[in-house]
Design an enzyme around this catalytic site. Sequence first.
Site, mmCIF file in Angstrom:
data_model
loop_
_atom_site.group_PDB
_atom_site.id
_atom_site.type_symbol
_atom_site.label_atom_id
_atom_site.label_comp_id
_atom_site.label_asym_id
_atom_site.label_seq_id
_atom_site.Cartn_x
_atom_site.Cartn_y
_atom_site.Cartn_z
ATOM 1 N N HIS A 8 -3.629 7.814 5.241
ATOM 2 C CA HIS A 8 -3.758 6.349 4.591
ATOM 3 C C HIS A 8 -5.294 5.967 4.896
ATOM 4 O O HIS A 8 -5.842 5.315 3.953
ATOM 5 C CB HIS A 8 -2.782 5.718 5.437
ATOM 6 C CG HIS A 8 -2.658 4.272 4.590
ATOM 7 N ND1 HIS A 8 -2.224 4.421 3.471
ATOM 8 C CD2 HIS A 8 -2.707 3.143 5.128
ATOM 9 C CE1 HIS A 8 -2.164 3.214 3.108
ATOM 10 N NE2 HIS A 8 -2.429 2.342 4.071
ATOM 11 N N PHE A 47 1.271 -2.922 4.821
ATOM 12 C CA PHE A 47 1.589 -4.222 5.322
ATOM 13 C C PHE A 47 2.894 -4.305 5.250
ATOM 14 O O PHE A 47 3.596 -3.989 4.080
ATOM 15 C CB PHE A 47 0.762 -5.168 4.353
ATOM 16 C CG PHE A 47 -0.697 -5.620 4.802
ATOM 17 C CD1 PHE A 47 -1.247 -4.708 5.892
ATOM 18 C CD2 PHE A 47 -1.672 -6.426 4.457
ATOM 19 C CE1 PHE A 47 -2.625 -4.822 6.545
ATOM 20 C CE2 PHE A 47 -2.768 -6.716 4.576
ATOM 21 C CZ PHE A 47 -3.270 -5.862 5.910
ATOM 22 N N HIS A 86 -9.451 1.706 -1.897
ATOM 23 C CA HIS A 86 -8.031 1.483 -1.717
ATOM 24 C C HIS A 86 -7.322 1.101 -3.013
ATOM 25 O O HIS A 86 -7.468 0.011 -3.259
ATOM 26 C CB HIS A 86 -7.919 0.855 -0.297
ATOM 27 C CG HIS A 86 -6.494 0.541 0.005
ATOM 28 N ND1 HIS A 86 -5.291 1.046 -0.755
ATOM 29 C CD2 HIS A 86 -5.860 0.361 1.300
ATOM 30 C CE1 HIS A 86 -4.213 0.789 0.037
ATOM 31 N NE2 HIS A 86 -4.540 0.426 1.287
ATOM 32 N N CYS A 96 0.816 -1.216 0.142
ATOM 33 C CA CYS A 96 -0.007 0.181 -0.001
ATOM 34 C C CYS A 96 0.748 1.255 -0.045
ATOM 35 O O CYS A 96 0.359 2.416 0.047
ATOM 36 C CB CYS A 96 -0.702 0.136 0.995
ATOM 37 S SG CYS A 96 -1.949 -1.479 1.499
ATOM 38 N N LYS A 130 -10.178 7.448 0.195
ATOM 39 C CA LYS A 130 -10.423 6.338 0.109
ATOM 40 C C LYS A 130 -11.902 5.849 0.345
ATOM 41 O O LYS A 130 -12.270 4.980 -0.372
ATOM 42 C CB LYS A 130 -9.661 5.325 0.949
ATOM 43 C CG LYS A 130 -8.170 4.995 0.678
ATOM 44 C CD LYS A 130 -7.534 4.078 1.474
ATOM 45 C CE LYS A 130 -6.019 3.927 1.176
ATOM 46 N NZ LYS A 130 -5.242 4.976 1.450
ATOM 47 N N GLU A 187 -3.150 5.417 13.186
ATOM 48 C CA GLU A 187 -2.809 6.508 12.274
ATOM 49 C C GLU A 187 -3.036 7.809 13.108
ATOM 50 O O GLU A 187 -2.101 8.728 13.055
ATOM 51 C CB GLU A 187 -3.575 6.558 10.888
ATOM 52 C CG GLU A 187 -3.112 8.017 10.235
ATOM 53 C CD GLU A 187 -3.494 7.657 8.573
ATOM 54 O OE1 GLU A 187 -4.302 6.999 8.241
ATOM 55 O OE2 GLU A 187 -3.036 8.592 7.829
#
Lengths: 88, 403
Positions: free
Chosen positions: B294, B390, B331, B162, B326, B305
């Site tokens: 994010h 990730f 995403h 990501c 998003k 976050e």
Amino acid sequence: MSDTTKDRVIAIIAEQAVLEPGDVSLNQTLEDLGIDSLGLVESIFAIEEGFDITVPFNANDPSDSDFDISSVAAIVKAVESLVAEQHA
Amino acid sequence: MRRVVITGQGTINALGTNVPDTLEAMREGRCGIGELEFQDVERLSIRIGGQIKGYEPEAQFNRQQIALYDRFTQFTLVAAREAISQAGLTFSGDLATRSGVVLGTSGGGMNTLDENYRSVYEDGKNRVHPFVVPKLMNNAAASHVSMEWNLKGPSFTVATACASSNHAMGQAMNMIRTGMSDVMITGGSEAMLCFGGIKAWEGLRVMSRDACRPFSANRNGMVQGEGAAVFVFEEYEHARARGAEILAEVVGFAMTSDASDIVMPSKQGAARAIQGAMKNARLNPEDVCYINAHGTGTAANDKTECAAVADAFGHHANDLMISSTKSMHGHLIGGTGAVELLACIMALREGVIAPTISYEEPDPECALDVVPNVARDVKVDAVLSNAFAFGGLNAVLALRKTA
């Protein structure tokens, strides 16, 4: 049938926890057993495969899922009812 | 130090097939997420995504090109065409050798893989098309961009899940800063909306079945999108000398690794990346008015976050805006940072902050100004764009208005 389900669920959880099935007791939580979030989704996958059932579970909100994971006993009970429901 | 500016932007995603349409959708808080349509979708439990509807490859490319271009490459080329045309650059002679392309993708030619695995495993065929490998490889899009526009300088692909696009754009910025190149085509692309792509994500049990609701207390997971965004990064004096329109300046970048868990995010790793980007950009926390988050809509990301932003900004965290687009485009995994940079540039150029839509309930663990549901008119001078992958790999970009 009931005992078998219990034994099989415990075997799956024990494998994730890297313990002997005899060392897993019904009143323990997954946290007690040292199973983290990845271990949890792996356990659920193994349960689905082992019992040929679909477990309703979203890692974003475990408490909101119909599948109770608060203890080993709760998981056994939830699996028993899913097996009864989905294999009826 | 050489400065880096953006002189072109292009995109195709669930909100629009170009930049103006996408920005209009973001201003209006429109949702591009809907029912997924592809083969075997009925065998999935997750059936929503930010899919580009009505996309026809034949309208963009000829038959020979389509035979060579996976969907992620097609999206890249569509976006690159818009960006390079806006920049008004033609690459020949010295400029060609001083220009390159660095793009992010996570899955590469996932549709090509899916189709051909289906063909050999399910349909039992023993022969596949000769172009399977050149179509599916992760660097296919970067290579086709280099061929199409004659970019002969440093070119490669970055795959950090990501954070791929942000890592790619950070590399592009540093390559221009350090003098390795004068112009870099950069951004990212993803086309993972196929049976195998979604089936793999289903397994993790982090996907929502109904909506992407970042920062909302009732959020229940991420929703995938697809598409690409591509930018022209150019050395400031080079852009000025030719009188190019400058969209924004890329002033800083930082990357960190959590070194802790393959899926769970870390507040410390994210905060270090945010602080690093500000330091690299010589920005004080008070200078930053907006962060494109994010903001995946998972329980774990959003609270981590927000905690990282609170740590990095101290009391100023309460004064800045942070939104997750998003919620609108989904995403885009390896392409997500690139599409999200469009919202950052819109904030700087137009003074419009894209909202976090589908926001329903405040979450005490996400107690920041998330610009809920409706875009906001605020003039901003400096912005950040977060990406936390990730694997614990974090990449944060800092942009500001060109002085």
